[in-house]
Design a protein around this motif. Structure first.
Motif, short mmCIF file in Angstrom:
data_model
loop_
_atom_site.label_atom_id
_atom_site.label_comp_id
_atom_site.label_asym_id
_atom_site.label_seq_id
_atom_site.Cartn_x
_atom_site.Cartn_y
_atom_site.Cartn_z
N THR A 374 0.95 -1.06 -0.08
CA THR A 374 0.00 0.03 -0.08
C THR A 374 0.84 1.21 -0.06
O THR A 374 0.81 2.20 -0.95
N ARG A 392 -5.04 6.29 6.92
CA ARG A 392 -4.53 4.69 7.51
C ARG A 392 -5.26 4.94 9.05
O ARG A 392 -5.75 3.91 9.47
N GLU A 393 -5.33 6.30 9.59
CA GLU A 393 -5.73 6.31 11.01
C GLU A 393 -7.20 6.10 10.75
O GLU A 393 -7.82 5.56 11.73
N ARG A 394 -8.11 6.49 9.70
CA ARG A 394 -9.54 5.84 9.48
C ARG A 394 -9.54 4.52 9.36
O ARG A 394 -11.00 4.25 8.89
N GLY A 395 -8.47 4.08 9.05
CA GLY A 395 -8.80 2.38 8.59
C GLY A 395 -9.10 2.30 7.16
O GLY A 395 -9.45 1.23 6.57
N SER A 396 -8.97 3.37 6.24
CA SER A 396 -9.30 3.13 4.87
C SER A 396 -8.20 2.90 3.96
O SER A 396 -8.54 2.34 3.06
#
Length: 397
Positions: A374, A392-396
């Motif tokens: 990624t 990444r923080e949002r898990g996206s």
């Protein structure tokens, strides 16, 4: 064919010298995508014109041929006639692709092997489909769907625990090989766009069917687990005898479409010697199978194969995955590859089944871990570090 719409392969011309299924399905798919496919046939026509499934014809036309040859034009050229062969060369000069699935060495004897074509037409992408490849100890064996199913290991994944190895009813090996050939052809066309030069594309049925079992083979090669059939559970219903699997003295053997009188001579049985026509064999298929079920257990698989190969009959062994791994042909052709995996270490996989004369097709990167690339991919396309962090923080990602 309508010229009012655009197709992906408009402007591509294919000379289809192939017969039966693997080559024709490849050429048909290219035709479906817009290629001008010219089917070159001998004066008597190709094999499926005279050997239809279940003797079925529509207004005199073989359904087997109809099912594999749409989006083509047919021309009759007897390549054994030197003048007619020159006509074929002129036709090839107008084309982009030549496709054939003759036995290894046949095209060269006819004057239409790769080197003979490339010398006159260096722009041509030349695709050869074979049963076992153009090198290795099995290069001269006949390649046919059922025979390759037998050595593929797949028959041990079908049926119940008490059943013999079971072939599939679909002509999957032929079809999958045809599709891989199409991929190889289009890849070589793309490369020619850059260099101006054609090349040879080689695809063999055994490599393809191993590649199509990549999940099963990866499991076996890395965990030593063979398919295990359950307690509960025939060959193709429309194919002439003796098409199917037969118990021998020590294992199993597969027999494909064979002239029954020639088979009768090979196995020394007068009842089979007396059956000389395709239609009679179809009518007496159950009787033929019952006779062979009595005869084949009298010798080992190796003994029968020596007899049947000497008679040039389509026969072969039925392999497990372990038999394939140990087979000298598999080793000689490098049909199993090893690559480094980030968490497994040494990972063994079936090799890429497409081979080129100038380019390389190989396994370069192991199957990735989840999201392994990624970061590098998003960086490559210009996504900033800040944006990547936020995603990444949002898990996206």
């Amino acid at each position: 064919m309508s010229t009012n719409v655009s197709r992906p392969l408009d402007g591509l011309r294919v000379i289809d010298l192939s017969q039966m299924l693997a080559g024709p399905i490849c050429a048909m798919r290219l035709g479906d995508l817009g290629a001008d496919v010219i089917k070159v046939e001998p004066p008597a026509g190709e094999w499926t014109r005279t050997h239809p499934f279940a003797n079925a014809r529509v207004n005199g036309e073989s359904t087997a041929l109809l099912g594999l040859n749409r989006n083509k034009r047919s021309v009759v050229i007897n390549v054994k006639d030197p003048e007619a062969l020159e006509v074929l060369h002129e036709l090839i000069g107008t084309a982009d692709v030549v496709l054939q699935n003759f036995r290894v060495g046949t095209a060269e004897r006819l004057g239409i092997g790769y080197e003979q074509i490339a010398e006159r037409h260096p722009h041509i992408v030349y695709c050869q489909i074979s049963g076992y490849g153009e090198d290795g100890p099995y290069r001269d064996r006949p390649g046919q769907d059922l025979l390759v199913q037998g050595v593929s290991g797949s028959m041990w994944s079908v049926g119940s625990r008490t059943d013999p190895p079971l072939p599939g009813a679909l002509w999957a090996v032929d079809a999958m090989t045809g599709y891989q050939a199409a991929i190889g052809i289009l890849s070589a066309i793309r490369e020619r766009d850059k260099t101006g030069l054609g090349q040879k594309v080689s695809v063999d049925m055994w490599s393809v069917v191993m590649d199509c079992q990549t999940q099963e083979f990866t499991t076996y090669l890395n965990c030593d687990i063979l398919p295990e059939r359950s307690e509960e559970q025939f060959a193709h219903a429309w194919t002439n005898p003796p098409y199917g699997t037969y118990k021998t003295k020590d294992s199993y053997i597969v027999l494909s479409q064979l002239p029954i009188d020639v088979l009768g001579e090979a196995v020394d049985d007068d009842r089979l010697r007396a059956i000389s026509s395709w239609d009679e064999a179809e009518e007496r298929r159950d009787e033929i199978r019952r006779i062979l079920l009595q005869i084949m257990p009298t010798r080992t698989t190796a003994e029968w194969l020596e007899v049947l190969y000497a008679a040039k009959l389509w026969a072969g062994p039925v392999y497990t995955y372990a038999d394939i791994e140990a087979d000298p042909h598999v080793k000689a052709r490098g049909m199993i590859s090893t690559i480094s995996h980030p968490t497994i270490g040494e990972l063994r996989l079936p090799s890429v089944p497409i081979r080129f004369s100038r380019s390389t097709a190989d396994i370069r990167v192991a199957p990735p871990l989840l999201g392994q690339h990624t970061e590098e991919l998003l960086e490559e396309i210009g996504i900033s570090a800040a944006t990547r962090d936020a995603l990444r923080e949002r898990g996206s990602i």
